[in-house]
Motif scaffolding. Structure first.
Motif, mmCIF file in Angstrom:
data_model
loop_
_atom_site.group_PDB
_atom_site.id
_atom_site.type_symbol
_atom_site.label_atom_id
_atom_site.label_comp_id
_atom_site.label_asym_id
_atom_site.label_seq_id
_atom_site.Cartn_x
_atom_site.Cartn_y
_atom_site.Cartn_z
ATOM 1 N N PHE A 160 0.812 -1.429 -0.221
ATOM 2 C CA PHE A 160 0.334 -0.178 0.204
ATOM 3 C C PHE A 160 0.801 1.175 0.038
ATOM 4 O O PHE A 160 0.846 2.382 -0.540
ATOM 5 N N ASP A 161 2.386 0.973 0.496
ATOM 6 C CA ASP A 161 3.594 2.879 0.993
ATOM 7 C C ASP A 161 3.743 2.797 -0.740
ATOM 8 O O ASP A 161 3.397 3.872 -1.318
ATOM 9 N N PHE A 162 3.953 1.743 -1.582
ATOM 10 C CA PHE A 162 3.713 1.527 -2.996
ATOM 11 C C PHE A 162 3.145 2.200 -3.569
ATOM 12 O O PHE A 162 3.186 3.364 -4.190
ATOM 13 N N GLY A 163 1.760 1.842 -3.702
ATOM 14 C CA GLY A 163 0.942 2.415 -4.092
ATOM 15 C C GLY A 163 0.560 3.506 -4.339
ATOM 16 O O GLY A 163 0.569 4.705 -5.163
ATOM 17 N N PHE A 164 0.497 4.090 -3.178
ATOM 18 C CA PHE A 164 -0.292 5.691 -2.192
ATOM 19 C C PHE A 164 1.394 6.619 -2.949
ATOM 20 O O PHE A 164 0.413 7.637 -3.456
ATOM 21 N N ASP A 165 2.470 6.405 -2.726
ATOM 22 C CA ASP A 165 3.296 7.238 -3.217
ATOM 23 C C ASP A 165 3.573 7.041 -4.182
ATOM 24 O O ASP A 165 4.358 7.985 -4.735
ATOM 25 N N SER A 166 3.846 6.263 -5.688
ATOM 26 C CA SER A 166 3.823 5.986 -6.251
ATOM 27 C C SER A 166 3.497 6.178 -7.928
ATOM 28 O O SER A 166 3.608 5.963 -8.715
ATOM 29 N N PHE A 167 1.439 6.555 -7.271
ATOM 30 C CA PHE A 167 0.456 5.978 -8.564
ATOM 31 C C PHE A 167 -0.860 6.861 -8.012
ATOM 32 O O PHE A 167 -1.081 7.640 -6.784
#
Length: 283
Positions: A160-167
């Motif tokens: 979720f960190d990756f998703g919210f921070d990257s897209f």
């Protein structure tokens, strides 16, 4: 699970067949169920992609959304038993047992564990603009020292960190945007094809507009008149740097009548059409 399976499917085997049939309907190509409860069986398996499809289908039901997001529930007392509280095994939403894995972005989820499968969780999270679904399978249950851990939860939070921070979700085509114009066999004019609503896509936060492209396919080799307005006739696909990131139906912007219908309609409107009628000004 066995009692429910027998009630709904007539037998455990009947219910398992229903499970497999439904999975196939949902487009699950790497899934096969062997029992209703999920305990280990060599012929009982799935994939992260398929489980994501199944979760999305389950979320269409309000009762499932309520269940998968419930952290605890009090079972009322009976004449034989005091009231009891049961707690979700999804520590991403529950702090009653441990707060170590709690993630306030997570809406709900479903956990699973067997020794061969490892720790598993399918869960969703959201913020003000986006929502994500994470599927974690085969996560470890112990650390290097043999202590019990729930690495499925930490991995899900990292996803979720990756998703919210990257897209982010961006509009790539506005509502009623024209995609193309195509000829219509037997039609009085060509058909203008549009998207019926705004098309959004999940893109990198720093995406480059020049890397966005679109292509379309028709449902049939050629369009044939008559066509009503808003007829769905194909699909437009949006690509970012060669990867498909969104799709939308293609619909007709306006009615396309057939040439013969147009001619007959004109004669009907003026059945006495003749030089005399025209000269008299009746038209």
């Amino acid at each position: 699970a066995l009692v429910i399976a027998e009630y709904i499917g007539g037998s455990q085997e009947g219910f398992v067949q229903m499970m497999n049939d439904r999975a196939s309907e949902l487009g699950c190509t790497g899934t096969h169920f062997a029992n209703p409860h999920g305990l280990h069986d060599e012929d009982h398996y799935s994939t992260a992609r398929d489980l994501g499809k199944i979760m999305q289908a389950a979320l269409e039901y309000d009762i499932f959304q309520e269940l998968y997001s419930t952290a605890s529930y009090e079972i009322p007392a009976t004449e034989l038993q005091d009231s009891r509280i049961v707690y979700s095994t999804n520590y991403l939403i529950s702090t009653d047992i441990t707060s170590e894995y709690y993630d306030d972005r997570v809406v709900g989820g479903k956990t699973g564990f067997t020794t061969p499968a490892g720790r598993c969780v399918i869960c969703t999270a959201e913020n003000d603009t986006s929502s994500y679904l994470a599927v974690v399978l085969g996560a470890s249950a112990t650390d290097a020292d043999g202590n019990t851990v729930y690495s499925s939860f930490t991995t899900a939070s990292e996803l979720f960190d990756f998703g919210f921070d990257s897209f982010s979700v961006a509009m790539v085509m506005p509502e009623w945007d024209t995609v193309t114009t195509v000829p219509v066999s037997g039609g009085e004019k060509d058909a203008t094809l549009i998207v019926p609503s705004a098309v959004n896509a999940l893109l990198p936060l720093d995406y480059t507009q020049d890397l966005l492209t679109a292509s379309y396919t028709l449902s049939t080799p050629e369009l044939t008149a008559p066509l009503a307005q808003d007829s769905e006739v194909g699909t437009v696909s949006i690509y970012y740097d060669g990867t498909c990131v969104s799709q939308s139906p293609l619909v007709t912007a306006a009615e396309v009548a057939s040439e013969t219908t147009t001619s007959a309609s004109s004669n009907t409107e003026n059945p006495d059409s003749s030089p005399e009628a025209t000269d008299s000004g009746n038209t």
